[in-house]
Design a protein around this motif. Structure first.
Motif, PDB file in Angstrom:
ATOM      1  N   SER A 264       3.473   4.833   5.067  1.00 45.53           N
ATOM      2  CA  SER A 264       2.622   3.699   5.397  1.00 45.53           C
ATOM      3  C   SER A 264       3.080   3.019   6.691  1.00 45.53           C
ATOM      4  O   SER A 264       2.272   2.692   7.554  1.00 45.53           O
TER       5      SER A 264
ATOM      6  N   THR B  14      -8.955   8.649  -4.645  1.00 49.15           N
ATOM      7  CA  THR B  14      -8.731   8.040  -3.336  1.00 49.15           C
ATOM      8  C   THR B  14      -8.692   9.051  -2.196  1.00 49.15           C
ATOM      9  O   THR B  14      -8.711   8.656  -1.042  1.00 49.15           O
ATOM     10  N   ARG B  15      -8.606  10.352  -2.510  1.00 48.12           N
ATOM     11  CA  ARG B  15      -8.434  11.314  -1.422  1.00 48.12           C
ATOM     12  C   ARG B  15      -9.490  12.403  -1.514  1.00 48.12           C
ATOM     13  O   ARG B  15     -10.178  12.540  -2.515  1.00 48.12           O
TER      14      ARG B  15
ATOM     15  N   ARG C 159      -6.225   2.506  -6.090  1.00 52.36           N
ATOM     16  CA  ARG C 159      -4.819   2.819  -5.863  1.00 52.36           C
ATOM     17  C   ARG C 159      -3.939   2.177  -6.927  1.00 52.36           C
ATOM     18  O   ARG C 159      -2.945   2.770  -7.366  1.00 52.36           O
TER      19      ARG C 159
ATOM     20  N   GLY D 120       6.180   7.087   0.198  1.00 51.01           N
ATOM     21  CA  GLY D 120       4.935   6.334   0.359  1.00 51.01           C
ATOM     22  C   GLY D 120       5.094   5.200   1.360  1.00 51.01           C
ATOM     23  O   GLY D 120       4.263   5.013   2.245  1.00 51.01           O
TER      24      GLY D 120
ATOM     25  N   SER E 126       0.836  -1.201   0.000  1.00 50.00           N
ATOM     26  CA  SER E 126       0.000   0.000   0.000  1.00 50.00           C
ATOM     27  C   SER E 126       0.872   1.253   0.000  1.00 50.00           C
ATOM     28  O   SER E 126       0.503   2.275  -0.591  1.00 50.00           O
TER      29      SER E 126
ATOM     30  N   SER F 180       0.489   4.103  -2.976  1.00 48.80           N
ATOM     31  CA  SER F 180       0.204   5.530  -2.786  1.00 48.80           C
ATOM     32  C   SER F 180       1.441   6.365  -3.099  1.00 48.80           C
ATOM     33  O   SER F 180       1.329   7.504  -3.554  1.00 48.80           O
TER      34      SER F 180
END
Lengths: 302, 358
Positions: free
Chosen positions: A253, A211-212, A142, A249, A13, A17
């Motif tokens: 995470s 996604t945001r 994503r 990213g 993830s 991102s």
């Protein structure tokens, strides 16, 4: 084993991102590398593109990833207009004129968005689902964002390396004074580069909307994040920016999971200042030199 | 500042009072101190906020205008001192004076911590490093929410109910204190401009290498200017905390505010004594009035207009608004007499004009 799965999950993830963050920083790298202008308004372009994508979805029902095809070209024109009006007049001025010229743009965009659309957070509901590979959950939105980031970065590298305009842009970035006598129209290159940088930012913002969420102050977050990524990536390197984006990213995470989402930005801001100071003191260049000499001596031995 | 230097500075101020720009400034100040009797209370409130922001703008002008180091992170000092004061007075039940001294001290330490690495950087890299500190601090305040109240903000009311007198004053008293701080910041700015520190800062602004080669200790004087800036901004933060009695990470560590402290002097006239004063008195009340009279979105529209003015000034008149006002102020100053001995003709520094004060 559960730990390993968790680890893989965080990395995947983070990378996904991170790809989008890299895309959001790419325009800043290009503009900084070629024009030598730090665009403080960069984040507000991301914010405006997110709003553009939001309205495309709200009014036309257009998917944010499809909207990149509209927002990209639109933002190219937008960027060219801004370059003509604000950047070009200050390009040969002292550094502070460029800083506060782009700060002026930042104020206009951020407060313009606030006046037009209010302070509320806007987000869209997408129909994207998710799937799972070897126990690692992947969100489709994503993944698509990541693929777009890879494709756009690849296309940009191809454009810079394989076209005449790309060659002229690279020549200008390398030595502005020498490119001119070789027939490069610097003013035109600056205009195209700025437009291209803003177009990339438009694509990034538009895709980020999947996604945001967005509000007028969203830009502040993205501009600082983009500065961090660009600096970690080596200031004017396209591929460096991409990998730095992935790195941030993944850091984001892990820190968000193990500590708190609120402590992640201070950590990479500190990292950012550290890298800038090391660079200013010449340590990064020395390191590069040593790495290069190790590599080349290895090459000779082979 | 040695006693002899402070004496010399005081006598230079007395000299100024003989001249039109000096006694007119004093006159404007006298009028300003009596304003609360004649204007509605909400305008007194507006002027208090104006003076607080003015202190921060004058502070920015010392490192940014005289020193040429374009910090975009000055609200860090504002926020650090405001929060330190609040936390000490509420959680640790400190009195005002020790809390304020520690708040200023902590801002000074913050200035050293930021300045030491960041002054290795020049130009836009310095601006970048300082702006990220603001955003980083905002996240830290939210992270350490046990201490700071996090995103909900921090109220000083518990200290008020405990009976801390500085939190329980009349609005007009706050007005006089804020005006006093504004004048103090102004005098500090005049002192810097006329002292060795100011000349060294301007020298290193114009050419860092040349300044170093004539023996100016560049890092040292950058740091001195930075500390003066930090302490003045910390005073603004303390005044804000005491007057508003509510702190939020969004305002205390705000990028918008931080940028505003820099934009005010640039619009008014960068690197001049009068510039930040002119900028503050024009920009802050106008924004406040448009916001309160016409609603929140008009405040935003005012900032859009300021953004346009900023860009236009940068392109067409980098000296800011001050020279435009001089066109009006100079004939007025020339028409008025100079008092006292005529020997005070040796100060032709007309760029120190303090005209257009209110």
């Amino acid at each position: 084993m559960a730990d390993l799965a968790l680890f893989a999950q965080l990395i995947v993830s983070g990378l996904l991102s991170g790809g989008m963050l890299a895309l959001a920083a790419l325009g800043l790298t290009l503009i900084f590398g070629v024009l030598d202008v730090v665009n403080f308004a960069h984040g507000t372009y991301v914010m405006l593109a997110m709003y553009a994508s939001y309205w495309a979805w709200k009014i036309g029902g257009i998917d944010p990833f499809v909207a990149t095809l509209l927002v990209g070209p639109l933002f190219f024109v937008f960027g060219v207009i801004c370059e003509r009006l604000v950047i070009q007049p200050v390009i040969d001025r002292p550094m502070y004129a460029q800083v506060f010229g782009t700060v002026g743009l930042l104020w206009i965009f951020e407060n313009g968005a606030l006046a037009l659309w209010g302070p509320d957070t806007k987000s869209i509901t997408s129909s994207y689902g998710g799937f799972s590979v070897f126990g690692v959950a992947v969100q489709e939105s994503r993944l698509i964002g990541f693929v777009i980031a890879v494709v756009v970065t690849g296309l940009l590298i191809l454009f810079l390396n394989r076209t005449k305009t790309g060659l002229a842009i690279r020549a200008t970035a390398q030595t502005r004074e020498l490119a001119e006598p070789f027939g490069v129209n610097i003013e035109r290159i600056f205009m195209i580069t700025f437009g291209l940088g803003i177009a990339l930012t438009g694509i990034a913002g538009s895709a980020l909307m999947a996604t945001r969420s967005v509000q007028p102050t969203t830009g502040n977050f993205y501009v600082l994040l983009a500065f961090v990524i660009v600096t970690l990536g080596g200031l004017s390197s396209i591929s460096g920016t991409f990998f730095a984006g992935l790195f941030i990213g993944v850091v984001d995470s892990f820190v968000s999971f193990y500590l708190s989402a609120e402590i992640a930005p201070p950590i990479y801001f500190a990292l950012f200042i550290l890298v800038m100071v090391l660079r200013a003191q010449g340590h990064i260049e020395t390191l590069k030199y040593h790495l290069a000499s190790v590599r080349s001596s290895g090459g000779v031995a082979n | 500042m040695s006693p002899i230097n402070s004496l010399r500075f005081a006598s230079s101020l007395v000299d100024d009072l003989r001249q039109p720009r000096g006694y007119l400034t004093l006159l404007v100040l006298l009028v300003a101190s009596q304003l609360p009797r004649f204007i509605p209370s909400e305008y007194v409130h507006m002027l208090i906020l104006t003076y607080i922001i003015g202190v921060a703008a004058i502070a920015w002008n010392i490192i940014g205008g005289f020193g040429g180091q374009f910090s975009l992170g000055n609200s860090v000092f504002f926020g650090v001192s405001a929060y330190t004061l609040g936390v000490l007075m509420v959680q640790f039940e400190f009195g005002f004076v020790p809390a304020a001294l520690i708040a200023i001290g902590l801002s000074l330490v913050t200035a050293l911590l930021i300045g030491y690495p960041s002054f290795q950087l020049t130009g836009h890299y310095f601006a970048l490093a300082t702006i990220t500190v603001v955003e980083g601090m905002r996240f830290l305040v939210r992270y350490f929410n046990d201490f700071t109240g996090g995103a909900q903000g921090y109220s000083l009311v518990p200290a008020l109910t405990r009976g801390v007198t500085v939190l329980d004053l009349e609005r007009n008293t706050y007005y006089l204190i804020a005006l006093g701080l504004f004048v103090f910041a102004f005098l500090v700015s005049v002192w810097v401009r006329r002292s060795k520190v100011g000349y060294f800062l301007m020298a290193l602004r114009d050419d860092q290498l040349a300044a170093a080669s004539i023996g100016i200790n560049v890092p040292r004087f950058k740091m001195i200017g930075w500390i003066v800036t930090a302490c003045l901004t910390a005073l603004a933060g303390i005044m804000y905390a005491v007057y508003i009695q509510f702190l939020s990470p969004g305002f205390s560590f705000s990028i918008t505010q931080s940028v505003l402290y820099a934009v005010i002097p640039i619009i008014g006239g960068i690197g001049t004594i009068a510039g930040p004063v002119i900028g503050t008195l024009l920009m802050v009340p106008l924004e406040h009035i448009s916001q309160t009279e016409f609603g929140g979105t008009y405040g935003a529209i005012t900032y859009v207009v300021y953004g346009i003015i900023l860009i236009l000034l940068i392109i067409y008149a980098p000296e800011g608004l001050r020279p435009k006002l001089k066109v009006v102020a100079d004939p007025l100053a020339n028409a008025l007499p100079t008092f006292g001995d005529p020997s005070s003709d040796d100060d032709p520094q007309s760029d120190e004009s303090e005209s257009g004060d209110d």
